[in-house]
Design an enzyme around this catalytic site. Structure first.
Site, PDB file in Angstrom:
ATOM      1  N   GLN A 172      -5.016  -1.488  20.594  1.00 40.53           N
ATOM      2  CA  GLN A 172      -4.168  -2.648  20.334  1.00 40.53           C
ATOM      3  C   GLN A 172      -2.783  -2.449  20.932  1.00 40.53           C
ATOM      4  O   GLN A 172      -1.978  -3.364  20.947  1.00 40.53           O
ATOM      5  CB  GLN A 172      -4.026  -2.878  18.819  1.00 40.53           C
ATOM      6  CG  GLN A 172      -5.335  -3.164  18.119  1.00 40.53           C
ATOM      7  CD  GLN A 172      -5.198  -3.235  16.611  1.00 40.53           C
ATOM      8  OE1 GLN A 172      -5.968  -2.594  15.899  1.00 40.53           O
ATOM      9  NE2 GLN A 172      -4.239  -3.995  16.102  1.00 40.53           N
TER      10      GLN A 172
ATOM     11  N   ARG B  62      -4.863  -5.479   8.790  1.00 41.32           N
ATOM     12  CA  ARG B  62      -4.301  -6.808   8.574  1.00 41.32           C
ATOM     13  C   ARG B  62      -3.254  -6.803   7.470  1.00 41.32           C
ATOM     14  O   ARG B  62      -3.293  -7.643   6.569  1.00 41.32           O
ATOM     15  CB  ARG B  62      -5.443  -7.758   8.200  1.00 41.32           C
ATOM     16  CG  ARG B  62      -5.275  -9.139   8.812  1.00 41.32           C
ATOM     17  CD  ARG B  62      -6.525  -9.952   8.752  1.00 41.32           C
ATOM     18  NE  ARG B  62      -6.313 -11.236   9.415  1.00 41.32           N
ATOM     19  CZ  ARG B  62      -7.249 -12.100   9.690  1.00 41.32           C
ATOM     20  NH1 ARG B  62      -8.496 -11.839   9.389  1.00 41.32           N
ATOM     21  NH2 ARG B  62      -6.983 -13.246  10.295  1.00 41.32           N
ATOM     22  N   CYS B  63      -2.319  -5.838   7.546  1.00 42.18           N
ATOM     23  CA  CYS B  63      -1.451  -5.646   6.385  1.00 42.18           C
ATOM     24  C   CYS B  63       0.017  -5.635   6.718  1.00 42.18           C
ATOM     25  O   CYS B  63       0.842  -5.564   5.822  1.00 42.18           O
ATOM     26  CB  CYS B  63      -1.803  -4.326   5.713  1.00 42.18           C
ATOM     27  SG  CYS B  63      -1.359  -2.891   6.698  1.00 42.18           S
TER      28      CYS B  63
ATOM     29  N   GLU C 157      -1.841 -12.318   9.339  1.00 44.34           N
ATOM     30  CA  GLU C 157      -2.145 -11.512   8.162  1.00 44.34           C
ATOM     31  C   GLU C 157      -1.904 -12.224   6.840  1.00 44.34           C
ATOM     32  O   GLU C 157      -2.274 -11.720   5.787  1.00 44.34           O
ATOM     33  CB  GLU C 157      -1.318 -10.225   8.221  1.00 44.34           C
ATOM     34  CG  GLU C 157      -1.752  -9.358   9.377  1.00 44.34           C
ATOM     35  CD  GLU C 157      -0.741  -8.295   9.764  1.00 44.34           C
ATOM     36  OE1 GLU C 157      -1.150  -7.277  10.301  1.00 44.34           O
ATOM     37  OE2 GLU C 157       0.463  -8.509   9.546  1.00 44.34           O
TER      38      GLU C 157
END
Lengths: 288, 804
Positions: free
Chosen positions: B233, B380-381, B750
């Site tokens: 990523q 996703r935090c 998110e």
């Protein structure tokens, strides 16, 4: 997926299959639907020397009724065939209830009932169905055919009563002696998850009395469990709140659950009793 | 969503922005054309001549001393080309590597294994089957040590020291951190009418992208150039890290992230497998591919959460929050390997309660080494904002219950009013905008709050258990400004480079890296918005460090806030140059040039104009004297602040009192993520986030038994919901443009995964409120609900899992 090295045979007839099983013995593993075997090979939990793929043998994908009402399910009959079967929908309420609850649509389109029973996973659903219906397996080997009662087929987790040179040819459900009803209830955390607990219930009634009852439990012991005493509590009388409650208690007592990440032993016993109450008392059991 | 065209004079020849695929257009995702045809190009699709295959032998034990490793049987297998052990790595000073959190991590174990699944040996072979056979032929003798699977065991007196490799490490403490005003908080608690307390555990969850990690390392012995295709990523961070770790010159390293099949934070860290494949390629002079299998991914790579909360709220009897005090323990696993901003050891946990006026607060945190896989901030935090908001909203519900105040009303009393901004939180964040009450009200109206309460009471009378849960939160997305946010000292800016070709078509490159977010679609829309070039005329390319400008990558919902802003800024630079060209073409001075979408025109003579395409042609064929030819530029963007999306999620459920099974009745989501670039993609992001929120609340977690064996090492045990279980979602929106972002957009990826879980859990607890149970740890499994109903006690889900 990177399994260990294995050989591959694809017999075209039962005779050819027999000679292959004779030749390879314990080293061979039969591939029908492959929905349990292939994942185990992927993880290298299973590493058979030879896969004997029976999918090319004609005439094994049947499920049919004998004139006397005996139901036979062939070794290559897929779950999805049973799920969509008009015969089962009309005459076999327990099987019709269980079929759509097997794993997920992908598994159902490939996996087989007979294969699932042979796998002897205590969390398999069909073995409970066969137990509850008092069915048996037909094995074919060099000495011919023999029948093995459902209660004697599974010897423990992932162990069945077949000899290395035998194949399970079909599962057989005897003709009913009364009006059939029954259902299958299963608690799973998600579609395709192994059962936290499952209960198969099969009743036959005649003149308002239960003439035969079968109850079997999934996922709450080292094998599928036939709750014989619980079933017996229902027989010989009309279905009543008292007899159902008695059956629920006896079935919960017959369960041998272990606590794990799906729940405590107490919870699993409670689910067994609840499902019996629901399945029998609240009309969730569908009459055939 | 309805679109309103901007009001323009009738003489305007401005393009219709929706028609050209600009801002607000739900244009179809251009990347999907290849994905749905099976024509994507993922790392495992990369096949190079002479390529070899690598497999990792992982530890079966959670904690054990390595007595001996015998690789002779593996070497003897035909087709095995290389077997690497920790000892061989150590000879090259590569047995350990630095992590992105200033710790070290074993590349291959030398002394001990510290978690089940840790990398012990590596086999490189002609094909992946042989490599796997090679791993099975390695004999490792272990001496088992007591495993530690939670912070309590980790901090117990006499606990074995997991990180005995580190000098001066006398216990299992990984870090300590604090923020806020302790004294003021103590004073507030002393004055409180009611103190509400809550303890809970946010379980370990794995990002589980469809594509596991993997790399193809290709070291060219002739040119000395290293090319690594990998599932990253953040390819630029990897290039810098490889330069620092492997001591290779940075200009001779090229990292290429081809199509990435999902990331969710799993693909930010640098994993040992990447290092193995690089070293193997250097040693063998051949390309080496590593494709992680699903189990390897689930048991060894960056997870999310595994955090324990001890929370207290000081309350006035009229419902006003006076102060919040929290202590968090994080289970970091065996190495502190989080990819997170350097200054914040527990991520952005201190963003908790940012949408409420809480007076004052104090947070302490401690990280613990355990015998589990390393990580904590993936999934996703936005750096542990997930836990911050979950704890917040669970505490808010408990506080409302303790006060006997309706949960919606309690929120109304304490949410920051619209005129409060900019507002500094007690923990140091600057929240810049929001319309929280409006958002909450839309949600309550949509669900029919009062009516549901009546329905709930009526159902209750018949023995049915209905519940409603609310979660409201604002979260900081888009790290970040360079004063506060860096990774390995590199500031968390991002970048974009835009080249407009002579025919008016363009290529855009950014330092971000899409992995499902749809950058190829949405970045083109921003260019379209700024320049009036149809989005279909802009191709977007990311992930190749030889061609893309330097950026910090895509995670923490930072792409739109940071890289997206850079796309705007570079487009504006291009437009500024095009304006000069237009003035030249129209033979007027630049001051007399006006802009409308897609076209410059002469002020007062709107019929005289030059399109952006005409300007592009002129940039290469007819530029004014003295002007540098071409129409391209780049922009590095350092945002002034994070962006602050806000959301309100409301869930209704029915609990089966006999089995503990709960079904979702409705889910209402109201999201304010500012201006929406592509509403369809935003809605997809929100629905994906809600699905994951439901998953974590209902079924999805990893746990460990007392021996340190992971439960959830394959997709038979690690449950992610299917379409069958996933409830339907009703989406609503509020638009409060971000005051500092060039196009008013905020992060959104998110939000629903962060704010959603508490709504589901609050709903279940509301349904069983009569039991007095304050908490059931996620996932709220049927047996946990049943236990709560039976015992009227809180139910902990903390490891170890109880067997037998």
């Amino acid at each position: 997926m990177y399994p260990s090295k294995f050989g591959y045979e694809a017999p075209r007839s039962l005779d050819e299959l027999s000679s292959l099983l004779n030749r390879y013995g314990d080293d061979a593993k039969i591939l029908a639907g492959g929905q349990s075997l292939v994942p185990m090979m992927k993880l290298r939990f299973a590493a058979p020397e030879v896969l004997v793929d029976i999918n090319g043998i004609p005439g094994l994908d049947y499920h049919r009724e004998d004139p006397d009402g005996t139901l036979r399910v062939g070794a290559l009959c897929r779950h999805v065939t049973l799920e969509r079967s008009a015969l089962l929908a009309a005459k076999h309420p327990l099987m019709a209830a269980a079929a759509p609850l097997i794993a997920d649509p992908m598994v159902r389109s490939r996996g087989t009932m007979v294969g699932s029973i042979c796998h002897s996973d205590p969390q398999g659903d069909w073995a409970s169905v066969l137990l509850a219906l008092g069915g048996h397996m037909v094995a074919l080997g060099p000495r011919g055919r023999r029948t093995i009662a459902a209660g004697h087929f599974s010897l423990g987790p992932f162990q069945n009563a077949l000899q290395p040179d035998e194949i399970a040819l079909e599962a057989v459900i005897p003709a009913p002696t009364g009006q059939r009803s029954g259902t299958y209830l299963k608690l799973e955390r998600r579609v395709g998850d192994f059962a936290t607990a499952g209960v198969a219930m099969a009743l036959e009634t005649s003149d308002g009395r239960v003439v035969r009852a079968g109850i079997a439990l999934t996922g709450v012991g080292p094998s599928n469990i036939a709750a014989t005493e619980a079933a017996q509590a229902l027989v010989g009388k009309p279905l009543s709140e008292e007899s159902i409650e008695q059956a629920a208690q006896l079935a919960a007592a017959a369960a041998q659950p272990r606590g794990d990440h799906r729940g405590s032993a107490a919870f699993k016993r409670h689910v067994v009793a609840t499902f019996i109450r629901r399945g029998l008392a609240r009309g969730e059991a569908v009459a055939a | 969503m309805t679109q309103t065209a901007p009001v323009t004079p009738s003489s305007s020849q401005a393009l219709d922005e929706i028609k050209i695929g600009g801002l607000g257009s739900s244009r179809l995702r251009v990347e999907d054309s290849r994905f749905i045809r099976g024509r994507g190009n993922y790392t495992d699709d990369v096949k190079l001549p002479g390529m070899l295959y690598m497999e990792i032998l992982r530890s079966p034990l959670a904690h054990a001393r390595i007595i001996s490793i015998d690789t002779s049987r593996a070497w003897a297998i035909p087709g095995v080309r290389l077997v690497l052990t920790g000892e061989m790595m150590a000879q090259r000073n590569l047995a350990w590597m630095p992590t992105l959190s200033y710790d070290t991590q074993a590349v291959l174990a030398t002394d001990k294994v510290r978690f089940q699944g840790q990398e012990v040996c590596v086999v490189v072979a002609d094909d992946p089957y042989i490599a796997k056979d090679g791993c099975e032929a390695i004999d490792v003798e272990y001496e088992p040590l007591p495993p530690i699977v939670n912070p309590e065991q980790s901090a117990a007196p006499g606990a074995p020291v997991i990180r005995d490799d580190k000098q001066g490490q006398v216990d299992n403490t990984c870090y300590r951190w604090e923020v806020g005003d302790r004294e003021a908080t103590e004073r507030a608690f002393a004055e409180a009418d009611v103190v509400s307390k809550l303890k809970l555990h946010y379980p370990r969850s794995h990002p589980s992208p469809i594509e596991c990690c993997g790399s193809v390392a290709d070291f060219d012995p002739a040119t000395k150039k290293l090319t690594v295709y990998m599932t990253s990523q953040a390819p630029h961070i990897v290039r810098s890290a490889v330069a620092l770790i492997a001591e290779l010159p940075e200009h001779m390293i090229r990292i290429v992230s081809p199509d990435v099949g999902g990331g969710f934070g799993n693909k930010v860290p640098v994993y040992p497998g990447y290092v193995h494949s690089i070293l193997a390629s250097i040693l063998l002079g051949k390309p080496v591919k590593w494709t992680e299998d699903k189990t390897g991914n689930l048991i060894s790579t960056g997870f999310g959460r595994d955090m324990y909360l001890d929370g207290e709220m000081a309350l006035r009897s009229d419902g006003k929050i006076l102060a919040v005090r929290m202590h968090a323990d994080t289970d970091q696993g065996a190495f502190f390997a989080d990819a997170q901003p350097s200054k914040f050891k527990i991520g952005l946990m201190h963003s908790t309660f940012a949408c409420y006026n809480i007076g004052t607060g104090y947070i302490t945190a401690q990280g613990h080494y355990t015998n589990k896989a390393p990580g904590g901030v993936a999934y996703r935090c936005s750096f542990r904002v997930t836990e911050a908001m979950f704890f917040q909203e669970r505490m808010v519900q408990a506080a409302a219950d303790d006060l006997g105040i309706d949960q919606a009303e309690f929120r109304r009393v304490n949410l920051l009013p619209d005129d409060a901004f900019p507002a500094r939180t007690p923990f140091g964040f600057l929240v810049d905008s929001g319309q929280y009450d409006k958002c909450l009200q839309i949600g309550l109206d949509a669900i029919g709050y009062e009516e549901f309460r009546r329905e709930q009471a009526a159902a209750r009378a018949k023995g049915r258990l209905l519940g409603i849960g609310i979660s409201t939160m604002t979260e900081p997305l888009g790290a970040g400004n360079s004063r506060e946010y860096d990774i390995l000292g590199i500031k968390m800016f991002d970048s974009a480079e835009l080249r407009v070709h002579l025919t008016g078509k363009a290529i855009l490159r950014t330092g971000a890296k899409t992995q499902g977010q749809g950058h190829e679609t949405t970045w083109a829309q921003i260019v379209s918005h700024e320049l009036g070039i149809p989005a279909a005329d802009v191709v977007v390319e990311e992930g190749d460090t030889d061609t893309a400008p330097y950026g910090m990558g895509t995670y923490a919902s930072r792409s739109t806030p940071v890289a997206g802003a850079a796309v705007s800024m570079v487009s504006r630079k291009i437009r500024a140059k095009a304006r000069k060209i237009a003035a030249h073409l129209l033979e007027v001075s630049e001051e007399d040039i006006e802009w409308e979408l897609g076209r410059f025109f002469v002020r007062g003579a709107p019929e005289r104009g030059a399109t952006i395409q005409e300007c592009a042609m002129a940039a290469y064929s007819n530029m004014p004297d003295g002007m540098e030819p071409g129409l391209e530029g780049n922009a590095y963007y350092d945002p002034p602040n994070l962006t602050w999306p806000f959301a309100c999620y409301i869930v209704t459920v029915e609990v089966d009192p006999e089995t503990g099974v709960w079904d979702v009745l409705r889910v209402v989501a109201v999201d304010d993520c500012g201006v929406r670039i592509n509403p369809m993609i935003v809605e997809g992001q929100i629905m994906g986030g809600l699905t994951e929120a439901y998953a974590m609340s209902n079924m999805q977690f990893q746990t460990y038994d007392a021996e340190g064996n992971i439960v959830g090492s394959n997709y038979m045990d690690y449950l992610i919901p299917t379409a069958w279980e996933t409830p339907g979602f009703e989406l609503h929106e509020v638009v409060t443009p971000c005051p500092h972002h060039p196009i008013g957009a905020k992060g959104v990826g998110e939000c629903a995964a962060v704010g959603g879980p508490a709504a589901f859990v609050n709903a279940v607890l509301d349904a069983i409120a009569h039991t007095g149970v304050r908490n059931i740890d996620m996932p709220v499994l049927p047996d946990r609900v049943w236990t709560a109903l039976q015992t009227h006690q809180d139910v902990s889900g903390a490891p170890p899992v109880r067997n037998g």
